[in-house]
Design a protein around this motif. Structure first.
Motif, PDB file in Angstrom:
ATOM      1  N   GLU A 186       0.808  -1.221   0.000  1.00 58.66           N
ATOM      2  CA  GLU A 186       0.000   0.000   0.000  1.00 58.66           C
ATOM      3  C   GLU A 186       0.843   1.274   0.000  1.00 58.66           C
ATOM      4  O   GLU A 186       0.588   2.195  -0.781  1.00 58.66           O
ATOM      5  N   PRO A 187       1.872   1.385   0.853  1.00 54.15           N
ATOM      6  CA  PRO A 187       2.702   2.603   0.778  1.00 54.15           C
ATOM      7  C   PRO A 187       3.400   2.761  -0.569  1.00 54.15           C
ATOM      8  O   PRO A 187       3.535   3.877  -1.072  1.00 54.15           O
ATOM      9  N   SER A 188       3.834   1.644  -1.165  1.00 51.36           N
ATOM     10  CA  SER A 188       4.511   1.730  -2.463  1.00 51.36           C
ATOM     11  C   SER A 188       3.552   2.151  -3.562  1.00 51.36           C
ATOM     12  O   SER A 188       3.935   2.881  -4.488  1.00 51.36           O
ATOM     13  N   ARG A 189       2.302   1.711  -3.489  1.00 51.86           N
ATOM     14  CA  ARG A 189       1.320   2.150  -4.480  1.00 51.86           C
ATOM     15  C   ARG A 189       1.063   3.648  -4.358  1.00 51.86           C
ATOM     16  O   ARG A 189       0.945   4.360  -5.356  1.00 51.86           O
ATOM     17  N   ALA A 190       0.975   4.118  -3.097  1.00 57.63           N
ATOM     18  CA  ALA A 190       0.789   5.569  -2.891  1.00 57.63           C
ATOM     19  C   ALA A 190       2.015   6.338  -3.389  1.00 57.63           C
ATOM     20  O   ALA A 190       1.885   7.406  -4.007  1.00 57.63           O
ATOM     21  N   ASP A 191       3.227   5.801  -3.127  1.00 56.00           N
ATOM     22  CA  ASP A 191       4.448   6.432  -3.629  1.00 56.00           C
ATOM     23  C   ASP A 191       4.450   6.484  -5.150  1.00 56.00           C
ATOM     24  O   ASP A 191       4.848   7.486  -5.754  1.00 56.00           O
ATOM     25  N   LEU A 192       4.021   5.380  -5.764  1.00 52.15           N
ATOM     26  CA  LEU A 192       3.987   5.329  -7.224  1.00 52.15           C
ATOM     27  C   LEU A 192       3.043   6.392  -7.775  1.00 52.15           C
ATOM     28  O   LEU A 192       3.368   7.078  -8.756  1.00 52.15           O
ATOM     29  N   ASN A 193       1.887   6.544  -7.158  1.00 47.52           N
ATOM     30  CA  ASN A 193       0.959   7.572  -7.616  1.00 47.52           C
ATOM     31  C   ASN A 193       1.566   8.961  -7.493  1.00 47.52           C
ATOM     32  O   ASN A 193       1.451   9.790  -8.402  1.00 47.52           O
ATOM     33  N   ARG A 194       2.218   9.241  -6.365  1.00 51.66           N
ATOM     34  CA  ARG A 194       2.840  10.562  -6.189  1.00 51.66           C
ATOM     35  C   ARG A 194       3.957  10.776  -7.206  1.00 51.66           C
ATOM     36  O   ARG A 194       4.110  11.873  -7.759  1.00 51.66           O
ATOM     37  N   LEU A 195       4.741   9.716  -7.455  1.00 53.39           N
ATOM     38  CA  LEU A 195       5.827   9.834  -8.428  1.00 53.39           C
ATOM     39  C   LEU A 195       5.273  10.119  -9.822  1.00 53.39           C
ATOM     40  O   LEU A 195       5.757  11.017 -10.525  1.00 53.39           O
ATOM     41  N   LEU A 196       4.250   9.367 -10.236  1.00 61.20           N
ATOM     42  CA  LEU A 196       3.667   9.563 -11.557  1.00 61.20           C
ATOM     43  C   LEU A 196       3.044  10.955 -11.667  1.00 61.20           C
ATOM     44  O   LEU A 196       3.165  11.618 -12.708  1.00 61.20           O
ATOM     45  N   GLU A 197       2.377  11.402 -10.605  1.00 57.79           N
ATOM     46  CA  GLU A 197       1.765  12.722 -10.636  1.00 57.79           C
ATOM     47  C   GLU A 197       2.824  13.812 -10.783  1.00 57.79           C
ATOM     48  O   GLU A 197       2.632  14.795 -11.513  1.00 57.79           O
ATOM     49  N   GLY A 198       3.985  13.623 -10.105  1.00 61.09           N
ATOM     50  CA  GLY A 198       5.066  14.600 -10.234  1.00 61.09           C
ATOM     51  C   GLY A 198       5.658  14.626 -11.622  1.00 61.09           C
ATOM     52  O   GLY A 198       5.938  15.698 -12.179  1.00 61.09           O
ATOM     53  N   VAL A 199       5.866  13.444 -12.208  1.00 68.39           N
ATOM     54  CA  VAL A 199       6.446  13.368 -13.555  1.00 68.39           C
ATOM     55  C   VAL A 199       5.508  13.981 -14.586  1.00 68.39           C
ATOM     56  O   VAL A 199       5.930  14.751 -15.467  1.00 68.39           O
ATOM     57  N   VAL A 200       4.216  13.659 -14.488  1.00 70.17           N
ATOM     58  CA  VAL A 200       3.253  14.184 -15.455  1.00 70.17           C
ATOM     59  C   VAL A 200       3.148  15.706 -15.344  1.00 70.17           C
ATOM     60  O   VAL A 200       3.060  16.418 -16.355  1.00 70.17           O
ATOM     61  N   ALA A 201       3.182  16.210 -14.105  1.00 70.92           N
ATOM     62  CA  ALA A 201       3.077  17.657 -13.917  1.00 70.92           C
ATOM     63  C   ALA A 201       4.288  18.396 -14.470  1.00 70.92           C
ATOM     64  O   ALA A 201       4.175  19.555 -14.895  1.00 70.92           O
TER      65      ALA A 201
END
Length: 464
Positions: free
Chosen positions: A176-191
């Motif tokens: 679960e923490p890694s999935r949340a990290d992945l979402n934050r990472l993807l959101e940062g890259v896309v932004a």
């Protein structure tokens, strides 16, 4: 328009892999593709990535200007990065699933640093707040956990700054923490970039930027999963078949686990949970006689301590084992033209060694509505269907202990519920079960005993 699919279909040898799809990717759009196992989600990604030629229809790209086929393919590869679900063999098709546990078997396996090459610093910057790369750089990639390797490969793909990133089931195998990290990472890259994402998924919490959904229908003529049989009686716990006492797992200076105790009895059904990298896979390797660390720990299997002259094959003959490594390396090394019937009947020490009657295979396939696969080749098997085939192989021959490491990955909700009942139906009443999962909703109700590692409390109350 960035990418356009016009009435694209894929079929081979009379089998439909992808029914007609017309779809467009516009600037600023990020898509999730959903659908049942076998609906063609992975096939569509491969078509978009230029790795599979459609039988009918046409794919157009805004960034492809050449007319020559080879030149067009080079342009697609320069702008589109495709990360398949089975990307974790990192190009090493000769790897085997126990390889991480043997020093002499890792001589030709790359380290994390050599695997990344010139992208080390780019990956370090991308993962700064979400993935501590530095301590992993000198490690062989086979020493990484399933979740660590998945994040590493994803970061490497993002470091290439593609115009379009295609991700096939990116959340499977992550806690679960890694999935949340992945979402934050993807959101940062896309932004911070122009990268657009298209991913496949069944039920996970997706990044906030996902703004479009495509649902694929399963090809006509497929059989729905069946509800089968009377469930077996609940067994009463019997004699211990596994006893781990004061286990200490260490690689070099790194202590992975210390003071670990676990006793498993006949008929018990356990779930083992822990964060990525907490040592779950290594514990399973002790039980399956794959790790040499079993010889200097107090490990007792089937009433006999390890290191007292027992054969590892005598141990393995009493265990059915299914793990993500089998899915990854098995998928990479299975010939696409091999008949599904031959794949199931193929004897491997990882799952079964005795011959199995064709009628049993047919009945197990019918449980999932997949009896038509018996007459097809492995090329027509989807990611989720391959997972089902491995699950079926794990229950082909009755054993005393079943070790299922994330066995429900890639399954759509319908097939997951069928898999829950399949395991309960085919599990011998006196056998013990160890189920490894990151998700509480992937734990069937009949699995009632919990073992958690890597958390502040080893055995918190069972989630509801």
């Amino acid at each position: 328009m960035v990418v356009s699919c016009d009435a694209v279909t894929v079929s081979r040898a009379g089998v439909t892999w992808l029914p007609p799809v017309s779809w467009q990717l516009q600037p600023g759009e990020h898509w999730v593709i959903r659908g049942d196992n076998g609906a063609g989600k992975t096939t569509l990604l491969r078509v978009i990535a230029g790795k599979l030629t459609p039988t009918h229809g046409h794919v157009a790209y805004a960034f492809v200007t050449e007319h020559d086929w080879e030149a067009r393919y080079r342009q697609v590869r320069a702008h589109v990065v495709y990360l398949p679900a089975h990307a974790f063999a990192v190009g090493q098709s000769s790897l085997y699933y126990q390889q991480r546990y043997y020093a002499t078997g890792n001589e030709d396996v790359p380290t994390v640093e050599s695997f990344l090459g010139d992208l080390v610093e780019a990956v370090r910057r991308l993962g700064h707040d979400h993935f501590d790369l530095t301590p992993l750089l000198p490690l062989k990639v086979t020493y990484l956990s399933n979740g660590q390797l998945r994040k590493l490969i994803l970061l490497r793909a993002l470091a290439a700054q593609p115009h379009l990133l295609l991700l096939d089931y990116p959340y499977e195998g992550l806690d679960e923490p890694s999935r949340a990290d992945l979402n934050r990472l993807l959101e940062g890259v896309v932004a911070a970039s122009q990268t657009q994402l298209v991913l496949t998924d069944h039920h996970h919490h997706l990044p906030s930027f996902i703004n479009r959904t495509l649902v694929l229908d399963k090809p006509s003529g497929t059989t729905p999963p069946q509800s089968n049989g009377v469930l077996p009686p609940v067994a009463v716990a019997g004699a211990p078949i596994v006893k781990l006492t004061d286990i200490r797992l260490q690689y070099g200076e790194k202590i992975l686990l210390a003071g670990f105790h676990w006793t498993i009895r006949q008929g018990e059904k356990w779930v083992l949970m822990g964060p990525n990298g907490s040592g779950k896979s290594t514990i399973l390797a002790l039980l399956n006689a794959d790790s040499p660390q079993g010889y200097h720990n107090q490990v007792e299997l089937f009433g006999r301590p390890r290191g007292t002259g027992e054969s590892i094959w005598d141990i393995k003959r009493r265990i059915n084992f299914l793990a993500p490594e089998l899915l990854t390396y098995g998928y990479a090394n299975t010939p696409r033209n091999q008949p599904v019937a031959a794949f199931l009947q193929q004897r491997t020490l990882a799952v079964h060694t005795e011959p199995v009657a064709e009628a049993r295979w047919q009945a197990m396939l019918a449980w999932f509505g997949l009896e038509a696969l018996w007459r097809q080749t492995m090329a027509s098997v989807s990611t989720g269907q391959f997972q089902v085939l491995l699950l079926i192989k794990a229950f082909a021959v009755p054993r005393d202990l079943y070790i299922l490491d994330e066995p429900f990955q890639y399954l759509d909700p319908t097939h997951k519920q069928q898999a829950f009942r399949f395991v309960q139906h085919y599990l011998p009443a006196e056998a013990a079960l160890i189920l490894v999962s990151h998700y509480h909703h992937d734990v069937p109700d009949y699995v009632t005993l919990w073992k958690r590692i890597g958390y502040e409390s080893e055995n918190p109350p069972q989630p509801h």
